[in-house]
Design a protein around this motif. Sequence first.
Motif, PDB file in Angstrom:
ATOM      1  N   ARG A  54     -45.180   4.626  77.227  1.00 50.05           N
ATOM      2  CA  ARG A  54     -43.975   5.251  76.679  1.00 50.05           C
ATOM      3  C   ARG A  54     -42.866   4.221  76.524  1.00 50.05           C
ATOM      4  NH1 ARG A  54     -43.850  10.865  80.287  1.00 50.05           N
ATOM      5  NH2 ARG A  54     -45.783  11.762  79.431  1.00 50.05           N
ATOM      6  N   SER A  55     -43.265   2.983  76.284  1.00 51.57           N
ATOM      7  CA  SER A  55     -42.315   1.892  76.116  1.00 51.57           C
ATOM      8  C   SER A  55     -42.952   0.805  75.251  1.00 51.57           C
ATOM      9  CB  SER A  55     -41.937   1.305  77.481  1.00 51.57           C
ATOM     10  OG  SER A  55     -43.050   0.595  78.027  1.00 51.57           O
ATOM     11  N   ALA A  56     -42.180  -0.237  75.002  1.00 51.49           N
ATOM     12  CA  ALA A  56     -42.670  -1.375  74.223  1.00 51.49           C
ATOM     13  C   ALA A  56     -43.211  -2.477  75.135  1.00 51.49           C
ATOM     14  CB  ALA A  56     -41.559  -1.920  73.330  1.00 51.49           C
ATOM     15  N   PHE A  75     -37.484  -1.484  74.841  1.00 52.96           N
ATOM     16  CA  PHE A  75     -37.241  -0.104  74.420  1.00 52.96           C
ATOM     17  C   PHE A  75     -38.187   0.809  75.190  1.00 52.96           C
ATOM     18  CE2 PHE A  75     -37.747   3.693  71.892  1.00 52.96           C
ATOM     19  CZ  PHE A  75     -36.454   3.954  71.462  1.00 52.96           C
ATOM     20  N   SER A  76     -37.645   1.917  75.689  1.00 58.65           N
ATOM     21  CA  SER A  76     -38.477   2.849  76.452  1.00 58.65           C
ATOM     22  C   SER A  76     -37.973   4.268  76.226  1.00 58.65           C
ATOM     23  CB  SER A  76     -38.445   2.523  77.946  1.00 58.65           C
ATOM     24  OG  SER A  76     -37.125   2.585  78.453  1.00 58.65           O
ATOM     25  N   GLN A  77     -38.850   5.196  76.504  1.00 59.59           N
ATOM     26  CA  GLN A  77     -38.495   6.604  76.396  1.00 59.59           C
ATOM     27  C   GLN A  77     -37.367   6.912  77.369  1.00 59.59           C
ATOM     28  OE1 GLN A  77     -41.838   9.263  75.746  1.00 59.59           O
ATOM     29  NE2 GLN A  77     -41.006  10.675  77.254  1.00 59.59           N
ATOM     30  N   TRP A 214     -49.291   6.434  73.225  1.00 58.39           N
ATOM     31  CA  TRP A 214     -48.084   7.258  73.344  1.00 58.39           C
ATOM     32  C   TRP A 214     -48.421   8.732  73.118  1.00 58.39           C
ATOM     33  CZ3 TRP A 214     -45.452   9.900  69.265  1.00 58.39           C
ATOM     34  CH2 TRP A 214     -44.230  10.475  69.653  1.00 58.39           C
ATOM     35  N   TYR A 229     -37.574   5.485  65.736  1.00 59.54           N
ATOM     36  CA  TYR A 229     -37.922   5.580  67.160  1.00 59.54           C
ATOM     37  C   TYR A 229     -39.298   4.976  67.408  1.00 59.54           C
ATOM     38  CZ  TYR A 229     -38.918   7.719  71.717  1.00 59.54           C
ATOM     39  OH  TYR A 229     -39.257   7.921  73.038  1.00 59.54           O
ATOM     40  N   ASP A 232     -39.282   1.194  67.244  1.00 63.75           N
ATOM     41  CA  ASP A 232     -38.788   0.558  68.466  1.00 63.75           C
ATOM     42  C   ASP A 232     -39.757   0.735  69.624  1.00 63.75           C
ATOM     43  OD1 ASP A 232     -36.514  -0.133  67.046  1.00 63.75           O
ATOM     44  OD2 ASP A 232     -35.355   1.589  67.760  1.00 63.75           O
ATOM     45  N   LEU A 233     -40.338   1.924  69.749  1.00 65.76           N
ATOM     46  CA  LEU A 233     -41.244   2.216  70.860  1.00 65.76           C
ATOM     47  C   LEU A 233     -42.488   1.338  70.833  1.00 65.76           C
ATOM     48  CD1 LEU A 233     -41.679   4.457  73.200  1.00 65.76           C
ATOM     49  CD2 LEU A 233     -43.371   5.356  71.602  1.00 65.76           C
ATOM     50  N   THR A 234     -43.012   1.067  69.651  1.00 63.76           N
ATOM     51  CA  THR A 234     -44.224   0.255  69.536  1.00 63.76           C
ATOM     52  C   THR A 234     -43.921  -1.239  69.523  1.00 63.76           C
ATOM     53  OG1 THR A 234     -44.163   0.400  67.112  1.00 63.76           O
ATOM     54  CG2 THR A 234     -45.463   2.065  68.292  1.00 63.76           C
TER      55      THR A 234
END
Length: 277
Positions: A54-56, A75-77, A214, A229, A232-234
């Motif tokens: 749930r993050s990069a 970047f993270s949830q 994810w 989103y 950034d998350l990936t």
Amino acid sequence: MTKDGGAAPRKAPKPFDEQIQRIEKSIQERSEKRVYQLSLWSDAQRGVPNEFVRSALFPAIPANKARYLQREVLFSQEGFRIEFTGRQLTQSDLDVFEGIMHLGRGVQEGGYVEFTAHGLLKLIGRDTGKSQHEWLLNVLQRLTATSLMITRDNHKVYWGSLLPEGAANFHSGRYRVELRREMLQLFSRGFTLIEWNQRRSLGKKPLAQALHGWICSHSPHPYPVTVKYLHDLTGSNTKDLKHFRANLKAALPEILATGAIKSWRIDTRDKVHIERA
């Protein structure tokens, strides 16, 4: 009752913060006494802490595009924060980490996972030639060299490397990795089960693999999120969002083909809707 028959005065309640401190102390004492053990899951699955997918932390980038980061906030949830130092990790590095944790199912804190390079390479679906043995050693050292700090509400959840300590016999190709208490505590907070055959079918497609992880971490379905989103998350290094959107439209049908999801769409507000199988 008082001597004159009146009601005894009530004791003043303890301050709220004192009650909180007492609860926190009780929780800490129970946690210190607990012996943590890596969970069990089926041979067809792989377990990974929720924070990792749930993050990069393992971005969707080619290995030759990885950069060295110094105390970079990834970047993270919403709900936790990851600070990272080291060479960026990749989805291939995640394969190795998942493979080691898979072999360590049921091992208690302070115990060791023992494996051969040949066996681990086969487990994660790689070739077993000399170059792959060298590749694996590089990944193991990279996982050891990372510094990772995860915090929630300004409280440390995890601080250390992904593989804190190990040993190797290069003549026999045998390795041994310790499972530290802190890592098993991270698993105990919540972990995601990845369907391995689905992930393996997405090999050499890092964006699809990152998205798949994810998606697997949400049940029953991820909430709709924007294309930005997911960019950034990936951890995608595709700078132009228009190009990333095109990559996303190519990756989601690949995940659909694995059976992990039933449908997907991007609406007029650029939000991605995904229905899990």
